[in-house]
Scaffold this active site. Sequence first.
Site, short mmCIF file in Angstrom:
data_model
loop_
_atom_site.label_atom_id
_atom_site.label_comp_id
_atom_site.label_asym_id
_atom_site.label_seq_id
_atom_site.Cartn_x
_atom_site.Cartn_y
_atom_site.Cartn_z
N GLY A 110 29.27 32.83 35.78
CA GLY A 110 30.63 33.36 35.82
C GLY A 110 31.42 32.95 34.60
CD GLU B 270 18.94 56.77 36.67
OE1 GLU B 270 20.09 56.53 36.28
OE2 GLU B 270 18.13 55.88 36.96
#
Length: 621
Positions: A108, A490
């Site tokens: 984080g 995609e």
Amino acid sequence: MCGIVGYVGRFSENREYFAEDVVLEGLRRLEYRGYDSAGLAVYFDGQLQWRKKAGKVAELEAEIAARPLPNSVLGIGHTRWATHGGPSDINSHPHVVAGGKLAVVHNGIIENFAELKSSMQDKGYHFVSDTDTEVAAAVLADLFEQTGELTLAMRKACQLFDGAFTLLAIHADQPDQIVAARRDSPLVIGLGEGENFLGSDVSGFIDYTKKAVEMDNDHIVTVTADEVVITDYDGNPQEGKRFDIEWDAAAAEKGGFASFMEKEIHDQPAAVRDTLMGRVDEKGNLAIDELRIEESLLKSIDKIIVIACGTAAYAGHVARYAIEHWCRIPTEVELAHEFRYRDPIVNEKTLVVALSQSGETMDTLMAVRHARQQGAKVIAICNTQGASIPREADAALYTHAGPEIAVASTKAFLAQITATYVLGLYLAQLRGNMFADEVEAILDDLRAMPEKVQTVIDGKETVTSLAKSMQDATSVLFLGRHVGFPVALEGALKLKEIAYLHAEGFAAGELKHGPIALVEEGQPVFVIVPSPRGRDSLHAKVVSNIQEVRARGAITIVIAEEGDEAVEAYANHIIRIPQAPTLMQPLLATVPLQIFACKVAEAKGYDVDQPRNLAKSVTVE
Ligand code: M6R
């Protein structure tokens, strides 16, 4: 981003494994979360010992082989995706402070690290790395000095930290425990007999236990060999939610394939089949047990917004065609990171569907929170148990694709389309848009897909040789219409992310509005052709688009269903897929594009599973 593992057990000389074994195995399994450096710290005989190295976990293993660690039953480890400070030995975790007594690993970002750093510098602390983690470690060490207790120090430290984080800490003066904390960053606890585990997700300890506990945000856990004690940052006792891990360790192995991506492409028939399983009740009606949202509420919704990122967002685009067609509910698809910044119109009548393989994508999690604050109900469609997004949503519908390790998402895409279709059909049935026999007929179409997906996979040789012949291409275009459009997007994403090749997906109809200017002699163009048995005009228009690019020198690679002869005159290469209804075609047409990207990347000698600059689960915004 970043993978974290912790292990604490009871010591005996004749144990089968020690902390180093558990932590290294966990890091190997979590390496997909970040792979620019790795490290671990263990406790032995009154002190901590640690090794850390820039590069992949293999570099760390080599370092440990050269400088072995003692047998220990307490250890923490980390595999990194750099945020603050580039990948280097010194910036790798663990960060060890307090004269070698306290080790910290972190996932984080501590947003107020600059402010904390300068206050620690004022106290005389000398920092050696560029990381926010070392700042967190220094703050924790300072608070340990004041309190003499790691859990207490962690509680106080977390109250000072802004941002998102998972922190694991061990201290040589309290060698029977790991103290961990989380806020908006993943952490799961694994429960053993006389031993316990911590991991960014269950794959961190999947070899050792099938029992796990989810931990909420802003909670701290103190884990010993025999106990797991969870509190909030003020020390109030909290309960975690226990669950049994459905994945088995073998599902997270390559199983004889050259890469996880290749293995996961081959897992797709099972991923679709398993995601469909158990969705019909004894009366033959579609029933989704996990959807704990009142039926009256689902009947009253007047808008659906699908939020997701990357491949999951493309699955959302496919779903939109089906949901609007079946349910007649206006459906939008929005990139999660754009959602809350544009002040979206969301209220109690909006159903938000959050699509995420990992269930940890920070952008999607933040969008979920925003939607719920505005009064919307949120259904999470996720693949990972115990993850933050399903935990914070009003309801969760799990895809059953098994662990997806390769950074490039494949089986999760097919499973997400399948799950959104199940949701669409369920809503159509509930709201009376479709009769039971109509729902059943589409479910039958879906049930037929795993076998058809297998047929496409079995035909991989054609795509493989095409990929080898095209490995030197500098740009590849993908065209599709209707559900073929997100498939084109995609296909382009797969090629960009693992083969580092410029690729663009376009709606075929958009071609003449600009992109056709890109087409010159030798430009490879993939075209996804809709079924000629679907909407006639759609098929005919795409065939015209193939002609248009071919006339300008493109090499056309056409994905068309068996028996579609109209494409033959304009295709340089044809990849055949089995016949299927229009809305089912994405489950088939995507597969050759995945194989193509995988084989181009392999031919170029790239690491297919761990492409540069990326990480599997994007837990920072
Ligand atoms: O875990 P999620 O499904 O939320 O991940 C979303 C994207 O980060 C992910 O699909 C990404 O685009 C993949 N690397 C694509 O292959």
